[in-house]
Every structure is written in C-alpha cells, then in structure tokens.
Write a protein that holds these residues in place. Structure first.
Motif, PDB file in Angstrom:
ATOM      1  N   GLU A  13     -19.849 -47.932  43.343  1.00 30.68           N
ATOM      2  CA  GLU A  13     -19.721 -49.364  43.612  1.00 30.68           C
ATOM      3  C   GLU A  13     -18.513 -49.925  42.858  1.00 30.68           C
ATOM      4  O   GLU A  13     -18.076 -49.363  41.849  1.00 30.68           O
ATOM      5  CB  GLU A  13     -21.010 -50.086  43.222  1.00 30.68           C
ATOM      6  N   PHE A  14     -18.003 -51.054  43.331  1.00 34.30           N
ATOM      7  CA  PHE A  14     -16.742 -51.596  42.833  1.00 34.30           C
ATOM      8  C   PHE A  14     -16.964 -52.832  41.971  1.00 34.30           C
ATOM      9  O   PHE A  14     -17.959 -53.552  42.128  1.00 34.30           O
ATOM     10  CB  PHE A  14     -15.834 -51.979  44.006  1.00 34.30           C
ATOM     11  N   ALA A  15     -16.001 -53.063  41.080  1.00 34.75           N
ATOM     12  CA  ALA A  15     -16.000 -54.292  40.277  1.00 34.75           C
ATOM     13  C   ALA A  15     -14.568 -54.782  40.140  1.00 34.75           C
ATOM     14  O   ALA A  15     -13.636 -53.978  39.959  1.00 34.75           O
ATOM     15  CB  ALA A  15     -16.613 -54.046  38.903  1.00 34.75           C
ATOM     16  N   TYR A  16     -14.404 -56.096  40.228  1.00 36.56           N
ATOM     17  CA  TYR A  16     -13.099 -56.740  40.044  1.00 36.56           C
ATOM     18  C   TYR A  16     -13.083 -57.427  38.695  1.00 36.56           C
ATOM     19  O   TYR A  16     -13.866 -58.331  38.423  1.00 36.56           O
ATOM     20  CB  TYR A  16     -12.849 -57.756  41.160  1.00 36.56           C
ATOM     21  N   ASN A  17     -12.186 -56.973  37.822  1.00 33.05           N
ATOM     22  CA  ASN A  17     -11.986 -57.592  36.515  1.00 33.05           C
ATOM     23  C   ASN A  17     -10.829 -58.581  36.656  1.00 33.05           C
ATOM     24  O   ASN A  17      -9.682 -58.178  36.846  1.00 33.05           O
ATOM     25  CB  ASN A  17     -11.657 -56.513  35.474  1.00 33.05           C
ATOM     26  N   LYS A  18     -11.113 -59.868  36.542  1.00 33.03           N
ATOM     27  CA  LYS A  18     -10.077 -60.871  36.793  1.00 33.03           C
ATOM     28  C   LYS A  18      -9.308 -61.255  35.527  1.00 33.03           C
ATOM     29  O   LYS A  18      -8.780 -62.357  35.415  1.00 33.03           O
ATOM     30  CB  LYS A  18     -10.669 -62.117  37.448  1.00 33.03           C
ATOM     31  N   GLY A  19      -9.199 -60.307  34.598  1.00 32.78           N
ATOM     32  CA  GLY A  19      -8.313 -60.496  33.455  1.00 32.78           C
ATOM     33  C   GLY A  19      -6.942 -59.925  33.781  1.00 32.78           C
ATOM     34  O   GLY A  19      -6.836 -58.837  34.348  1.00 32.78           O
ATOM     35  N   ASN A  20      -5.891 -60.664  33.466  1.00 34.45           N
ATOM     36  CA  ASN A  20      -4.558 -60.149  33.806  1.00 34.45           C
ATOM     37  C   ASN A  20      -4.113 -59.121  32.763  1.00 34.45           C
ATOM     38  O   ASN A  20      -4.578 -59.121  31.631  1.00 34.45           O
ATOM     39  CB  ASN A  20      -3.543 -61.286  33.953  1.00 34.45           C
ATOM     40  N   SER A  21      -3.223 -58.230  33.154  1.00 37.37           N
ATOM     41  CA  SER A  21      -2.726 -57.176  32.272  1.00 37.37           C
ATOM     42  C   SER A  21      -1.306 -56.831  32.695  1.00 37.37           C
ATOM     43  O   SER A  21      -0.803 -57.312  33.715  1.00 37.37           O
ATOM     44  CB  SER A  21      -3.619 -55.931  32.361  1.00 37.37           C
ATOM     45  N   LYS A  22      -0.662 -55.973  31.912  1.00 35.10           N
ATOM     46  CA  LYS A  22       0.705 -55.556  32.259  1.00 35.10           C
ATOM     47  C   LYS A  22       0.721 -54.772  33.563  1.00 35.10           C
ATOM     48  O   LYS A  22       1.682 -54.852  34.335  1.00 35.10           O
ATOM     49  CB  LYS A  22       1.293 -54.710  31.128  1.00 35.10           C
ATOM     50  N   LEU A  23      -0.329 -54.005  33.819  1.00 37.37           N
ATOM     51  CA  LEU A  23      -0.371 -53.199  35.031  1.00 37.37           C
ATOM     52  C   LEU A  23      -0.803 -54.005  36.241  1.00 37.37           C
ATOM     53  O   LEU A  23      -0.331 -53.754  37.358  1.00 37.37           O
ATOM     54  CB  LEU A  23      -1.326 -52.012  34.837  1.00 37.37           C
ATOM     55  N   TYR A  24      -1.701 -54.948  36.024  1.00 38.83           N
ATOM     56  CA  TYR A  24      -2.250 -55.738  37.133  1.00 38.83           C
ATOM     57  C   TYR A  24      -2.219 -57.212  36.755  1.00 38.83           C
ATOM     58  O   TYR A  24      -3.097 -57.705  36.042  1.00 38.83           O
ATOM     59  CB  TYR A  24      -3.677 -55.292  37.454  1.00 38.83           C
ATOM     60  N   GLU A  25      -1.212 -57.899  37.262  1.00 40.59           N
ATOM     61  CA  GLU A  25      -0.989 -59.291  36.875  1.00 40.59           C
ATOM     62  C   GLU A  25      -2.175 -60.182  37.218  1.00 40.59           C
ATOM     63  O   GLU A  25      -2.512 -61.111  36.466  1.00 40.59           O
ATOM     64  CB  GLU A  25       0.271 -59.810  37.570  1.00 40.59           C
ATOM     65  N   PHE A  26      -2.817 -59.928  38.357  1.00 40.11           N
ATOM     66  CA  PHE A  26      -3.909 -60.792  38.803  1.00 40.11           C
ATOM     67  C   PHE A  26      -5.256 -60.067  38.812  1.00 40.11           C
ATOM     68  O   PHE A  26      -6.147 -60.377  39.599  1.00 40.11           O
ATOM     69  CB  PHE A  26      -3.595 -61.361  40.189  1.00 40.11           C
ATOM     70  N   GLY A  27      -5.411 -59.129  37.904  1.00 35.47           N
ATOM     71  CA  GLY A  27      -6.676 -58.429  37.777  1.00 35.47           C
ATOM     72  C   GLY A  27      -6.697 -57.133  38.572  1.00 35.47           C
ATOM     73  O   GLY A  27      -5.808 -56.847  39.379  1.00 35.47           O
ATOM     74  N   CYS A  28      -7.723 -56.321  38.315  1.00 33.67           N
ATOM     75  CA  CYS A  28      -7.794 -54.994  38.932  1.00 33.67           C
ATOM     76  C   CYS A  28      -9.192 -54.694  39.436  1.00 33.67           C
ATOM     77  O   CYS A  28     -10.185 -55.259  38.966  1.00 33.67           O
ATOM     78  CB  CYS A  28      -7.353 -53.928  37.937  1.00 33.67           C
ATOM     79  N   VAL A  29      -9.251 -53.786  40.392  1.00 30.03           N
ATOM     80  CA  VAL A  29     -10.509 -53.371  41.018  1.00 30.03           C
ATOM     81  C   VAL A  29     -10.671 -51.869  40.842  1.00 30.03           C
ATOM     82  O   VAL A  29      -9.759 -51.094  41.171  1.00 30.03           O
ATOM     83  CB  VAL A  29     -10.526 -53.718  42.516  1.00 30.03           C
ATOM     84  N   PHE A  30     -11.821 -51.456  40.329  1.00 27.71           N
ATOM     85  CA  PHE A  30     -12.110 -50.029  40.174  1.00 27.71           C
ATOM     86  C   PHE A  30     -13.514 -49.732  40.672  1.00 27.71           C
ATOM     87  O   PHE A  30     -14.410 -50.590  40.606  1.00 27.71           O
ATOM     88  CB  PHE A  30     -12.004 -49.604  38.708  1.00 27.71           C
TER      89      PHE A  30
END
Length: 404
Positions: A259-276
């Motif tokens: 199952e997937f989760a979207y972390n809406k914290g920005n980072s150097k790799l993912y400016e607008f958050g990432c999904v794993f």
C-alpha cells in the motif's frame, strides 16, 4: 605504542600550514593575483575526493583579488563548514581563510601519505571545533596536531595502497552515476514521453485507488515507520535513535505491504513531497498526516511505484500548494486535492513490461550503490589500520637498506 621506526610528529614540524587569504589589493600591486586563477571554497574541497582537478569559480568572476595562491601539489584542508575535508591540488588555487594549504617541508614526508594521515583525523578536528554560529577551528588547533609518522618508504607504500582503493571507489562512483543517468533516461522514455504524446488515458488517483485510514488493533504491536525521501519507509527509532511519536501513535494509520503513502514534507529530492509503497514490512504504523491509499487490484503497483519515484506528480502538486510550508514542515496540500491528481493508466501489458524494465534498471543502481558502500567501508578500515601501524605494508629489503 608506536611501531619500531615510527615517530610522533607535530604537523607544523613536517609541513607548512598556511591559511588561504584574499584582499582588495589594487591591480597594479606586484603581490596581486587575479584573472582566471581558480578560487576554491570548502564545498569544493569536500567534494573533490583525492585530487582537486577542476574549479567552478575564478577570481575575475567573483571580483576578488588575493595575496596568496597555493601551487599544484598542496594539500587543502577545510577548517570551517566541512571541517577536516582534504584534497590535493592539481591546479594553482586561491582559497578563502576557511581553507588551509599544507605542504611537506622535505622529501622525508610523502605528500600522498600526509593527505591520508590528515583525512584520518577529521573526527578529531571536528571535536575541537568552536561552538560559534558556524563551527570552525584555527591554526592553533591544527599546527600542533600529532601525527604518527612511519619511515619515508613505508609512507609511500601506504599512500600508494590507499590511492589504489580510492581509484576503485572513483570507478564505482562512476558506475553509480551512469546507472542513475540510465534510469532517469528510461523513466523519461517509458513514463513521461507516452503521457506527453497522449498515448495513455489519465485518471484521478481517487478513481484508481482507495484511501486508507484504518487504525491498528489494540493487541497489535507494529513498527512505527516514516518515509525518507531517499530510501522510502524506515523505522522511526532507527532514523532518530529514539521513538518520536509519543501518544499520538494511537492515531497512526496501519499500512499493509504494497500500500502507498504520500509524505507531504518537502525535501531536496522531492520538492512537493514523495510517494512510496510499503516494502520490507508486512504491516506498520505511519503518521496520520500521510495520505495513504491502495491501488485497484487490476493495476500493476510496481509500475506506479516507478511513476511516483520519477516525481511524476511534481507539477500537479506544485500547482495546488496553497501557502507553502506550515509550522510542522508539511506542505499545505489537502488529501482530496492530492487524490485529484491525474495519473496515466496504460494497458496492463504496457504496465507489466515497463515495470519489469525499470525494476531491472533500479536493481542495477542498487547493487552498484551497495558495492560502493562496501568499498568505502573496507577502505576506511584499512586506512585506520595502516596509519596507526596496526597493519603494515611490505617494503622490499632493497628499499629499506637504501633508506637506512
């Protein structure tokens, strides 16, 4: 106790130790250096590995003049920011006073060995840094630094041995970089290009997935997880060396493998958050600020893992950010707006084929990164032993006699 033939020396007794410096000297001053002379700062030294061969800035470009240029074959050591980083110059170089130039006083001290000896003391130097706004050390700390010095021939053998390892590490780094470039090229070709050309239908995430907000059963003991933008799901206590959630864990979401989760914290790799997608755990607890969902069973989840890792949602998420980052470090993106983002839904045969190709490419990068990490750890262990005399290099008898 030092090995036979080794001595304990102060750094300033075997090498010159001089800070970089720049000034506003007039251009007609005979002591002026300028023009296209490279200007190297702490970050350049930290990223140079063994030798500093290139530069990105010149004195002219920065409008600087200097009264000191370090010649080729000087060890540069940083005393601020990246404290203790070292590199040997292959070009004449000007530096700020946060970089020190070090050169052996005589042929009895091998340049390459001294570079490694200084590199091995990085943690010692960092521990002596002043606790100012920016950590730094001064020459009063650096000059009296005690270094265990072997005979010259042994120094050279140690330097040659460790440089061979650095060459292998450099080759491994090139393989990793090439693997990342290949993976990105495949992502563009197989994921982005078909969308741009209109080959595939698009659907909102809410149409191809189901949002998850379940809580764990009271009797369940589950690992508390969080998303790292660089590596996906990790245990919270391993990342922070302690359990951070506190009582709020009662409201965490129970996520199952795949199952997937979207972390809406920005980072150097993912400016607008990432999904794993959750991998490596059958079930775990994740913060309830994550937007969690599972795809319809008719879709290939691995295809969408690659789509999200390629930061496919970047532009859509950027367009719906309201007022930037909140006090808790999270972007102002509502779950409903996130789930309204549109994703491609290619035919299943295409999903399966693309997922297989990208998984193979990603696996190649993972293996090369593992090789690189192993080389770095083995080299660090060997360097520690060689420079302390706990492990000795063989010096041919003829060389030993000549040295005597």
């Amino acid at each position: 106790m030092l090995p036979d033939g080794w001595t304990l020396e102060r750094l300033d007794s075997i090498a010159t130790v001089e800070r970089g410096r720049f000034s506003a000297r007039p251009r007609n001053d005979p002591k002026y250096f300028g023009g296209e002379t490279p200007f190297v700062q702490t970050g350049d030294v930290a990223g140079a590995q063994l030798y500093l061969r290139t530069h990105s800035q010149t004195l002219n470009a920065l409008g600087l003049t200097v009264s000191k240029v370090f010649e080729e074959g000087t060890i540069l050591l940083t005393i601020a920011a990246n404290i203790g980083a070292t590199a040997i110059t292959r070009i004449p170089t000007a530096c700020p006073d946060s970089v020190v130039g070090i050169r052996p006083l005589s042929a009895a001290t091998d340049l390459l060995w001294l570079k490694y000896a200084l590199a091995s003391r990085k943690e010692d130097l960092e521990a002596q840094a002043g606790q100012n706004a920016q950590k730094n050390i001064n020459l009063e700390v650096l000059k009296p630094l005690r270094i265990a010095k072997p005979p010259t021939k042994e120094q050279r053998r140690i330097g040659d041995t460790l440089s061979t390892w650095d060459h292998a590490i450099g080759t491994a780094e090139q393989l990793v970089s090439a693997g990342h470039r290949q993976l990105k090229a495949l992502q563009r070709q197989l994921l982005i290009k078909p969308v741009m050309s209109g080959e595939w239908d698009l659907s909102a995430l809410s149409e191809v997935s189901e949002r998850i907000q379940r809580r764990a059963n009271e009797e369940e003991v589950l690992p508390v997880l969080m998303i790292s933008s660089g590596s996906g799901f990790v245990r919270q206590d391993e990342k922070y060396s302690r359990f951070m959630a506190g009582k709020s864990v009662e409201n965490y979401i129970a996520l199952d493998r795949g199952e997937f989760a979207y972390n809406k914290g920005n980072s150097k790799l993912y400016e607008f958050g990432c999904v794993f997608a959750l991998r490596g755990y059958e079930r775990g607890l994740v913060p309830n600020v994550y937007v969690c969902f599972k795809l319809l069973p008719s879709l290939n989840a691995t295809f969408y893992e690659h789509l999200f890792r390629a930061d496919y949602l970047h532009d859509q998420l950027g367009a719906i950010v309201n007022t930037g980052v909140r006090n808790n470090g999270l972007l102002n993106i509502r779950p409903a707006d996130f789930l309204a983002c549109r994703v491609p839904v290619p035919p299943m045969a295409a999903q399966n084929r693309i997922a297989a190709v990208l998984t193979t490419a990603a696996r190649y990068v993972e293996l090369r990164e593992r090789d690189l990490d192993l080389l770095k750890r083995e080299k660090a262990a060997l360097m520690s032993q060689l420079l302390a005399g706990k492990r000795r290099v063989k010096v041919p008898a003829a060389e030993t006699e000549a040295q005597a």
